[in-house]
Design an enzyme around this catalytic site. Structure first.
Site, PDB file in Angstrom:
ATOM      1  N   GLY A  49       0.820  -1.219   0.000  1.00 26.43           N
ATOM      2  CA  GLY A  49       0.000   0.000   0.000  1.00 26.43           C
ATOM      3  C   GLY A  49       0.847   1.260   0.000  1.00 26.43           C
ATOM      4  O   GLY A  49       1.954   1.282   0.542  1.00 26.43           O
ATOM      5  N   LYS A  53       8.234   0.654   5.484  1.00 23.78           N
ATOM      6  CA  LYS A  53       7.090   1.462   5.037  1.00 23.78           C
ATOM      7  C   LYS A  53       5.769   0.899   5.542  1.00 23.78           C
ATOM      8  O   LYS A  53       5.612  -0.315   5.570  1.00 23.78           O
ATOM      9  CB  LYS A  53       7.085   1.463   3.500  1.00 23.78           C
ATOM     10  N   THR A  54       4.874   1.664   5.958  1.00 20.26           N
ATOM     11  CA  THR A  54       3.448   1.354   6.079  1.00 20.26           C
ATOM     12  C   THR A  54       2.754   2.397   6.941  1.00 20.26           C
ATOM     13  O   THR A  54       3.249   2.750   8.021  1.00 20.26           O
ATOM     14  CB  THR A  54       3.105  -0.058   6.621  1.00 20.26           C
ATOM     15  N   ASP A  93       0.245   1.849   8.482  1.00 24.27           N
ATOM     16  CA  ASP A  93      -0.367   1.140   9.606  1.00 24.27           C
ATOM     17  C   ASP A  93       0.411   1.281  10.910  1.00 24.27           C
ATOM     18  O   ASP A  93      -0.149   1.064  11.990  1.00 24.27           O
ATOM     19  CB  ASP A  93      -0.498  -0.354   9.285  1.00 24.27           C
ATOM     20  N   ASP A 114       5.322  -7.788   5.531  1.00 24.65           N
ATOM     21  CA  ASP A 114       5.343  -8.904   4.586  1.00 24.65           C
ATOM     22  C   ASP A 114       6.397  -8.693   3.499  1.00 24.65           C
ATOM     23  O   ASP A 114       7.120  -9.618   3.134  1.00 24.65           O
ATOM     24  CB  ASP A 114       3.968  -9.088   3.940  1.00 24.65           C
ATOM     25  N   ARG A 163       1.372  -5.917  -4.957  1.00 27.19           N
ATOM     26  CA  ARG A 163       1.390  -6.808  -3.797  1.00 27.19           C
ATOM     27  C   ARG A 163       1.819  -8.243  -4.136  1.00 27.19           C
ATOM     28  O   ARG A 163       1.528  -9.163  -3.387  1.00 27.19           O
ATOM     29  CB  ARG A 163       0.001  -6.830  -3.148  1.00 27.19           C
TER      30      ARG A 163
HETATM   31  P1  FBP Z   1       0.631  -2.053   3.602  1.00 21.59           P
HETATM   32  O1  FBP Z   1       0.550  -2.979   4.770  1.00 21.59           O
HETATM   33  O2  FBP Z   1       1.053  -2.712   2.362  1.00 21.59           O
HETATM   34  O3  FBP Z   1       1.455  -0.841   3.910  1.00 21.59           O
HETATM   35  O4  FBP Z   1      -0.835  -1.512   3.311  1.00 21.59           O
HETATM   36  C1  FBP Z   1      -1.512  -0.711   4.189  1.00 21.59           C
HETATM   37  C2  FBP Z   1      -2.976  -0.592   3.888  1.00 21.59           C
HETATM   38  O5  FBP Z   1      -3.242   0.758   3.588  1.00 21.59           O
HETATM   39  C3  FBP Z   1      -3.836  -1.096   5.036  1.00 21.59           C
HETATM   40  O6  FBP Z   1      -4.001  -0.122   6.028  1.00 21.59           O
HETATM   41  C4  FBP Z   1      -5.107  -1.464   4.320  1.00 21.59           C
HETATM   42  O7  FBP Z   1      -5.858  -2.437   5.032  1.00 21.59           O
HETATM   43  C5  FBP Z   1      -4.619  -2.010   3.024  1.00 21.59           C
HETATM   44  O8  FBP Z   1      -3.391  -1.381   2.771  1.00 21.59           O
HETATM   45  C6  FBP Z   1      -5.540  -1.750   1.876  1.00 21.59           C
HETATM   46  O9  FBP Z   1      -5.075  -2.439   0.764  1.00 21.59           O
HETATM   47  P2  FBP Z   1      -5.377  -2.034  -0.748  1.00 21.59           P
HETATM   48  O10 FBP Z   1      -4.485  -0.872  -1.052  1.00 21.59           O
HETATM   49  O11 FBP Z   1      -4.948  -3.238  -1.504  1.00 21.59           O
HETATM   50  O12 FBP Z   1      -6.810  -1.683  -0.848  1.00 21.59           O
END
Ligand code: FBP
Length: 551
Positions: A79, A200-201, A203, A174, A143
């Site tokens: 993400g 990165k994230t 979250d 991951d 991803r």
């Molecule tokens: P990462 O763990 O890859 O940083 O993604 C974070 C995130 O934004 C989460 O908070 C959310 O649940 C998910 O990605 C949403 O995924 P997508 O971008 O595939 O809709």
């Protein structure tokens, strides 16, 4: 391309960096490390990258030896998170500083770019377009999980063709696990390709003893907190709505907690607490209803409730159901071939254990369906697509109607739902994220120059001014443990959930009764400021400050 005045101004912003990175640098190595858990298994799986020392970059009087020119590849994974472009510009500048002939290639669309050989050379003109901007659009993200030998081997061929000596993977837990698996494989194959990860994230769940925070968390939380503050001011003006606000963040509740610390809502649910107290969905509903009734008794039929997006997974009975669904749906071709929601629902019901089946049947159909949607490539349920806020509005509404009929609730309940996630992931990075990311990028180049692999680029001491930040590298195996993924035990970086004994949660717990109370305690944080006094523009998150204050 047309640009706003802020975009133009930001392209000239020079990120602040650790003073130690300004001149010549030497790498100081600490003691051998261990994984956070499951040491024997992790050691066996990573014989070449296990136990490496932590590295700290220190200023050095010695000028570096002239380095032959190298090519490096970079991947954005998962993400979006504000600051990704600055990691790449830090990488670019760092590489050019080592040797102006060095080249940086971007793999397009995430890890699949490496496997499929889709790339672009990142030149100065391209980098300059993206300095201090949000988004991952410079090369795109994806991803795809790097886990099969054929993928790694394709990567070797592509890197050989481009003369690439090192691959930098910018990703979450991951993706950095993938980085480590790749580093180990490339060492075993002795193909001379190093792999470095970057944390990165949005979250905020990729943090530990060494990594103080993942990048993007700061900016995303500031954006959401601004929006929550604006909603609170509206609620306090109109005095007629309860706002149920779900916040992104996957499993962990760090984003909800940080936003609560910044904006002081009436209620903030914390998934980790729900699990620790073994709460049911009904317990959560009762907790919300109690606050709504109390406020209604004081004539206040409005408020704000923050809901972490992963909440549903932390309700123990729900977790058991989701676990069963994960195992059931992993590579289940029969399920995938069924046509229509009803057929899928019947199939799922026939396969679940009696207790999970009962819970599944009791859920509104829409929510039950959302639980069976495709998993992401890492086997995670896609919580961002589960509308928990609507489920809670429905259940709270029903309970209040019962109380009204019994004469114990006399208020009015009108609720609005919100979901904040994508709004914050590509915001223009705050000064903190712009500085932090650039430093991470430069640090990664120094790890590469020193021949390191299987490391994550590390910048810490982050509550201090940037000049005092400490740069280095942490072996990725140090953060690993074994977890069940897609029905199998796998080595993965341990996710950091909200620590109920940690200072940020304790602060919430100590103040939430007062925030729920009739007197509104809302804070209106306002938008991110990029120019102005440092106490307005350069502050890290409350979470980081509270965590570091206790150390
Ligand atoms: P990462 O763990 O890859 O940083 O993604 C974070 C995130 O934004 C989460 O908070 C959310 O649940 C998910 O990605 C949403 O995924 P997508 O971008 O595939 O809709």
């Amino acid at each position: 391309m047309q640009k706003s005045p802020l975009q133009i101004a930001r392209s000239n912003y020079q990120p602040k960096m650790p003073a130690a990175l300004a001149g010549n640098v030497r790498l100081a190595e600490g003691k051998a490390t261990q994984s956070v858990a499951d040491q024997e298994e992790i050691k066996k799986l990573f014989p070449n990258t296990y136990g490496l020392p932590v590295i700290t970059m220190e200023p050095s009087a010695e000028a570096p030896k002239a380095q032959p020119a190298i090519n490096v590849g970079v991947i954005l994974s998962g993400g979006q998170a504000p600051g990704g472009h600055n990691v790449i510009s830090g990488l670019f500048d760092g590489l050019k500083r080592l040797n102006p002939e060095n080249k940086l290639y971007g793999f397009l669309g995430g890890p699949s770019g490496l496997i499929e050989g889709k790339y672009q050379e990142l030149t100065k003109d391209i980098i300059d377009e993206y300095r201090n901007t949000g988004g991952f659009d410079i090369i795109g993200s994806g991803r795809t999980k790097l886990e099969e030998t054929w993928q790694f081997d394709n990567g070797i061929e592509v890197c050989k063709k481009l003369g690439i000596k090192a691959v930098v993977i910018i990703g979450g837990d991951d993706s950095n696990t993938n980085a480590c698996v790749l580093a180990e494989y490339y060492l075993q194959k002795q193909c001379g390709i190093q792999v470095i990860g970057c944390p990165k994230t949005i979250d905020g769940d990729l943090k530990n003893e060494m990594i103080e925070t993942s990048f993007g968390f700061d900016t995303a939380c500031k954006v959401y907190s601004e929006l929550i503050g604006n909603i609170q001011r509206d609620a306090n003006s109109a005095k007629k709505y309860w706002h149920f606000i779900r916040l992104m963040g996957r499993s962990a509740s760090h984003i909800a907690l940080e936003c609560a610390l910044q904006s002081q809502p009436n209620i903030c649910l914390i998934s980790e607490e729900v699990e620790a107290k073994n709460m049911t969905l009904n317990d959560i509903v009762e907790q919300i209803v109690e606050v709504i009734v109390d406020r209604a008794n004081a004539g206040l039929n409005f408020g704000t409730i923050l809901i972490p997006e992963g909440l549903i997974e932390f309700i123990p009975a729900m977790r058991a159901l989701i676990q069963e669904l994960n195992d059931l749906l992993a590579q289940n071709e029969e399920f995938a071939s069924l046509e229509g929601d009803d057929a899928k629902r019947e199939y799922v019901k026939s396969m679940l254990s009696p207790s999970s089946c009962e819970l599944y049947r009791s859920l509104p159909k829409g929510i039950a369906r959302q639980l069976t949607l495709d998993r992401d490539p890492h086997g995670n349920v896609m919580v961002s697509q589960i509308e928990t806020e609507k489920l809670l509005i429905e259940m709270v509404g029903k309970r209040l109607a019962q109380l009204k009929a019994a004469g114990t609730y006399k208020g009015k309940f009108a609720a609005l739902n919100h979901f904040f996630g994508y709004e914050g992931r590509c915001a223009i990075p705050s000064n903190f994220d712009a500085d932090y990311c650039y430093s991470i990028g430069v640090t990664a180049t120094l790890l590469i120059a020193a021949g390191k692999t299987g490391y994550m680029s590390l910048v810490r001491n982050l509550t201090k001014p940037a000049a005092e930040w400490i740069a280095g590298g942490v072996p990725i195996t140090m953060m690993m443990n074994m977890e069940k993924r897609n029905g199998k035990m796998k080595p993965v970086i341990q996710k950091a959930l909200v620590d109920l004994n940690g200072a940020p949660f304790k602060y919430l717990a100590a103040h939430r009764a007062e925030w729920a109370d009739a007197n509104t305690s809302y804070i209106y944080p306002g938008p991110i400021q990029y120019y102005g006094p440092t106490e307005v523009c350069d502050q890290p998150t409350h979470t980081l400050k509270l965590e570091q204050a206790g150390k």
